[in-house]
Design a protein around this motif. Sequence first.
Motif: not given
Length: 204
Positions: A162-186
Amino acid sequence: MKCLIFAGILLGIYHTCSGNQCDLTIQKDGLELQDGEYVIGLGGQINQIYCKALCSGPGPTPALKWYKTPSKRPVTMFRGRMHQVRTTFDRVNILTIRNMLYSDIGIYKCKGWLKDQGWVEKSFELTYGCRGLDHQCDTSTCLRHTYVCNGHVDCQDGTDEQNCRECKANQYHCDNGDCIDGSYVCDGYNDCIDASDELNCGNV
């Protein structure tokens, strides 16, 4: 030195020696709790609260006992998922709750006989919680945070999805439900609170 002897079916026999001035305290993790203070018990862990009679002189302290209100019967001694252990000469009674359940929440009182004060009690209110970022689902279980908002319902009540955020196409979906910029991954930095953006980076 005169001593009073208290005897009872539940209390056994204890001695209080005159000349001792005592104060009753309750503690968790070495910190003193205010009377009636909230304590968060954690599911899946051993939760312990200490009741201590701090006295000015030598000699054992009469029965310190834990009660869960509104029951007038003391918590079980020595064994069981919830039990108390009294170490009379150390003037300590330890309340232990293993693998806490939601049904364990409530007000707990420690009661003891103090010189010139009679029966004295102090209490705390136990509430239920989960460790760290873990999610509390239904009324008795904790779910690892990595299973929250993963697209699969793991809690019986469905609260993990419940209350899970939908991330945009250029975002990464963290396991806890947060969204971050895709360029921040790894990128070598933990941008997700749960650090899921830096997992399995050797395969990227």
